[in-house]
Scaffold this motif. Structure first.
Motif, PDB file in Angstrom:
ATOM      1  N   PRO A  40       0.811  -1.223   0.000  1.00 16.20           N
ATOM      2  CA  PRO A  40       0.000   0.000   0.000  1.00 16.20           C
ATOM      3  C   PRO A  40       0.846   1.276   0.000  1.00 16.20           C
ATOM      4  O   PRO A  40       1.857   1.360   0.704  1.00 16.20           O
ATOM      5  N   VAL A  41       0.405   2.258  -0.799  1.00 18.06           N
ATOM      6  CA  VAL A  41       1.010   3.595  -0.778  1.00 18.06           C
ATOM      7  C   VAL A  41      -0.128   4.580  -0.518  1.00 18.06           C
ATOM      8  O   VAL A  41      -0.999   4.768  -1.364  1.00 18.06           O
ATOM      9  N   ILE A  42      -0.121   5.178   0.681  1.00 16.74           N
ATOM     10  CA  ILE A  42      -1.178   6.126   1.026  1.00 16.74           C
ATOM     11  C   ILE A  42      -0.738   7.519   0.604  1.00 16.74           C
ATOM     12  O   ILE A  42       0.347   7.979   0.966  1.00 16.74           O
ATOM     13  N   TYR A  43      -1.569   8.185  -0.183  1.00 21.21           N
ATOM     14  CA  TYR A  43      -1.313   9.575  -0.550  1.00 21.21           C
ATOM     15  C   TYR A  43      -2.040  10.437   0.460  1.00 21.21           C
ATOM     16  O   TYR A  43      -3.275  10.426   0.515  1.00 21.21           O
ATOM     17  N   GLY A  44      -1.276  11.137   1.296  1.00 28.90           N
ATOM     18  CA  GLY A  44      -1.934  11.906   2.347  1.00 28.90           C
ATOM     19  C   GLY A  44      -0.945  12.666   3.178  1.00 28.90           C
ATOM     20  O   GLY A  44      -0.103  13.400   2.655  1.00 28.90           O
ATOM     21  N   SER A  45      -1.017  12.473   4.492  1.00 33.07           N
ATOM     22  CA  SER A  45      -0.180  13.218   5.421  1.00 33.07           C
ATOM     23  C   SER A  45       0.221  12.308   6.576  1.00 33.07           C
ATOM     24  O   SER A  45      -0.635  11.850   7.331  1.00 33.07           O
ATOM     25  N   PRO A  46       1.529  12.055   6.728  1.00 31.19           N
ATOM     26  CA  PRO A  46       1.982  11.210   7.846  1.00 31.19           C
ATOM     27  C   PRO A  46       1.559  11.771   9.205  1.00 31.19           C
ATOM     28  O   PRO A  46       1.214  11.020  10.108  1.00 31.19           O
ATOM     29  N   LYS A  47       1.566  13.114   9.322  1.00 30.60           N
ATOM     30  CA  LYS A  47       1.194  13.711  10.611  1.00 30.60           C
ATOM     31  C   LYS A  47      -0.278  13.454  10.938  1.00 30.60           C
ATOM     32  O   LYS A  47      -0.647  13.165  12.071  1.00 30.60           O
ATOM     33  N   VAL A  48      -1.122  13.588   9.916  1.00 31.25           N
ATOM     34  CA  VAL A  48      -2.555  13.346  10.144  1.00 31.25           C
ATOM     35  C   VAL A  48      -2.796  11.860  10.440  1.00 31.25           C
ATOM     36  O   VAL A  48      -3.590  11.504  11.308  1.00 31.25           O
ATOM     37  N   ALA A  49      -2.072  11.010   9.734  1.00 28.50           N
ATOM     38  CA  ALA A  49      -2.196   9.565   9.987  1.00 28.50           C
ATOM     39  C   ALA A  49      -1.804   9.259  11.432  1.00 28.50           C
ATOM     40  O   ALA A  49      -2.488   8.499  12.135  1.00 28.50           O
ATOM     41  N   ALA A  50      -0.716   9.869  11.881  1.00 27.88           N
ATOM     42  CA  ALA A  50      -0.250   9.645  13.253  1.00 27.88           C
ATOM     43  C   ALA A  50      -1.271  10.163  14.265  1.00 27.88           C
ATOM     44  O   ALA A  50      -1.506   9.551  15.308  1.00 27.88           O
ATOM     45  N   ALA A 104      -4.057  15.088  -2.393  1.00 30.60           N
ATOM     46  CA  ALA A 104      -3.752  13.650  -2.422  1.00 30.60           C
ATOM     47  C   ALA A 104      -4.208  13.030  -3.738  1.00 30.60           C
ATOM     48  O   ALA A 104      -3.503  12.217  -4.345  1.00 30.60           O
ATOM     49  N   LEU A 105      -5.384  13.444  -4.191  1.00 32.12           N
ATOM     50  CA  LEU A 105      -5.928  12.898  -5.431  1.00 32.12           C
ATOM     51  C   LEU A 105      -5.048  13.285  -6.624  1.00 32.12           C
ATOM     52  O   LEU A 105      -4.714  12.462  -7.476  1.00 32.12           O
ATOM     53  N   GLU A 106      -4.640  14.555  -6.658  1.00 36.40           N
ATOM     54  CA  GLU A 106      -3.822  15.029  -7.780  1.00 36.40           C
ATOM     55  C   GLU A 106      -2.459  14.344  -7.811  1.00 36.40           C
ATOM     56  O   GLU A 106      -1.973  13.935  -8.863  1.00 36.40           O
ATOM     57  N   MET A 107      -1.842  14.207  -6.637  1.00 34.47           N
ATOM     58  CA  MET A 107      -0.535  13.545  -6.568  1.00 34.47           C
ATOM     59  C   MET A 107      -0.656  12.077  -6.989  1.00 34.47           C
ATOM     60  O   MET A 107       0.189  11.559  -7.712  1.00 34.47           O
ATOM     61  N   SER A 108      -1.742  11.424  -6.567  1.00 39.93           N
ATOM     62  CA  SER A 108      -1.902  10.005  -6.911  1.00 39.93           C
ATOM     63  C   SER A 108      -2.053   9.834  -8.427  1.00 39.93           C
ATOM     64  O   SER A 108      -1.455   8.934  -9.019  1.00 39.93           O
ATOM     65  N   LEU A 109      -2.828  10.706  -9.075  1.00 35.74           N
ATOM     66  CA  LEU A 109      -3.017  10.567 -10.522  1.00 35.74           C
ATOM     67  C   LEU A 109      -1.726  10.850 -11.276  1.00 35.74           C
ATOM     68  O   LEU A 109      -1.418  10.204 -12.284  1.00 35.74           O
TER      69      LEU A 109
END
Length: 370
Positions: A40-50, A104-109
């Protein structure tokens, strides 16, 4: 490593940071066997995930990477998609969360186009806060259709759970406009995409598609509306000539009430609630939203941001996990279909039954006499 040896890489967009997205993603990967199936590769924010991980005490470790090109097998990888410090305000729609979802959506595409991952699973977005100059769509489906569609490449939204697959002729439009938007051409186009998707994405050799009527009692021979006789039936007849097996049109109430849906590979509903209300009543927990008809394989859970329970550690990750499984299955199915059809002489499947068989399911006891 070659494509054959490595695990399928799944891009995951974090969606709305104030909803249940991170909760269901982190919960799904708290089971280490998930990492045997994919990377898995999550496009997002490590800080928010934490932040979400700590708030709900979910034991899921992750690695921070700059791009999917650095993804490590056996790890949950997170790509930081925004430079800003993000403020999480659970259960609130905020502009900041909308910007983070779009980033996140733009980076993933961008990375998908570079070939850095194989399939996309999207966590739910808030359709209002994500609106911007770059996003003026009713939802993911329309956004992806513009990104990957083009002439002859239309997207079709399919909600599915096990063998129940529901597609829509009209999507996010006001009910008052539905009847005008039901055209013969559109029904034919949707049946064509649906039929092709059932073959290549689900490995069904001869898909059987049930079509729902627009009017109550399928128009009751014109008493309750003429769309069936003027538009829907002629569209079905023309598709039959092209080898697409269609059945109906069935009144929706009797169709779902009598469990008739078990007999079909796909169901084409005329408008949003006609197809999705019964689907969610039957299969919400495990439901998956799949965007068919595009080169990219994209799935998402059937639920939304679920603000009402965000941050309470009570969201179920079942739907998200099923979305992941579905994306992996479809990716493999497509690969097999390409191999099976690239050399037409080599038939890799056994076609059960003759070419022109068609069961007549119209002779059943008519449930709908209410």
């Amino acid at each position: 490593r070659s494509m054959e040896e490595r695990k399928i890489i799944v891009g995951i967009t974090h969606g709305d940071i104030n909803g249940v997205g991170y909760e269901v993603i982190l919960k799904a990967f708290s089971d280490p066997t998930m990492l045997d199936l994919c990377t898995p590769v999550i496009y997002g924010s490590p800080k928010v995930a934490a932040y979400h991980r700590k708030a709900m005490d979910i034991q899921t470790n992750f690695s921070i990477i700059n791009s999917a090109s650095e993804a490590q097998e056996g790890r949950v990888n997170i790509v930081n998609c925004t430079e800003d410090e993000l403020k999480v305000e659970l259960a609130k729609p905020t502009q900041e969360a909308g910007r983070a979802a779009l980033a996140a959506l733009e980076m993933s595409l961008k990375e998908y186009r570079e070939g850095l991952f194989d399939v996309l699973v999207t966590a739910p977005i808030n359709k209002h806060t994500i609106q911007s100059e770059n996003f003026h769509f009713p939802g993911h489906t329309e956004y992806l259709e513009e990104a990957f569609g083009g002439p002859g490449k239309k997207a079709l939204m399919i909600l599915m759970s096990n063998n129940l697959r529901v597609a829509l002729v009209t999507g996010h439009v006001p009910l008052s406009e539905v009847a005008a938007l039901i055209t013969k051409e559109d029904i034919k186009a949707k049946l064509s995409i649906f039929n092709q998707s059932l073959k290549q994405d689900f490995g069904i050799v001869k898909p059987r598609i049930a079509v729902l009527s627009l009017n109550p009692h399928a128009g009751d021979a014109g008493l309750l509306g003429k769309e069936e006789e003027m538009i829907i039936i002629p569209a079905m007849e023309e598709m039959d000539k092209q080898g697409v097996l269609t059945f109906g049109p069935y009144p929706a109430d009797g169709f779902f009430g009598s469990q008739n849906y078990d007999k079909f590979d796909g169901i084409l509903a005329m408008y949003h609630d006609q197809g999705l209300a019964p689907f969610k009543a039957l299969a919400m927990e495990e439901g998956v939203n799949y965007t068919a008809g595009l080169p990219i394989v994209r799935t998402s859970p059937a639920h939304g941001t679920a603000y009402d329970i965000a941050g309470q550690n009570i969201a179920s990750e079942d739907s998200f996990r099923q979305a992941l499984y579905t994306a992996l299955d479809i990716y493999r199915c497509r690969k097999f279909y390409r191999e099976a059809t690239s050399n037409p002489l080599r038939k890799q499947y056994f076609d059960k039954g003759g070419d022109n068989e068609k069961l007549d399911l119209t002779k059943e006891d008519v449930v709908d006499s209410i």
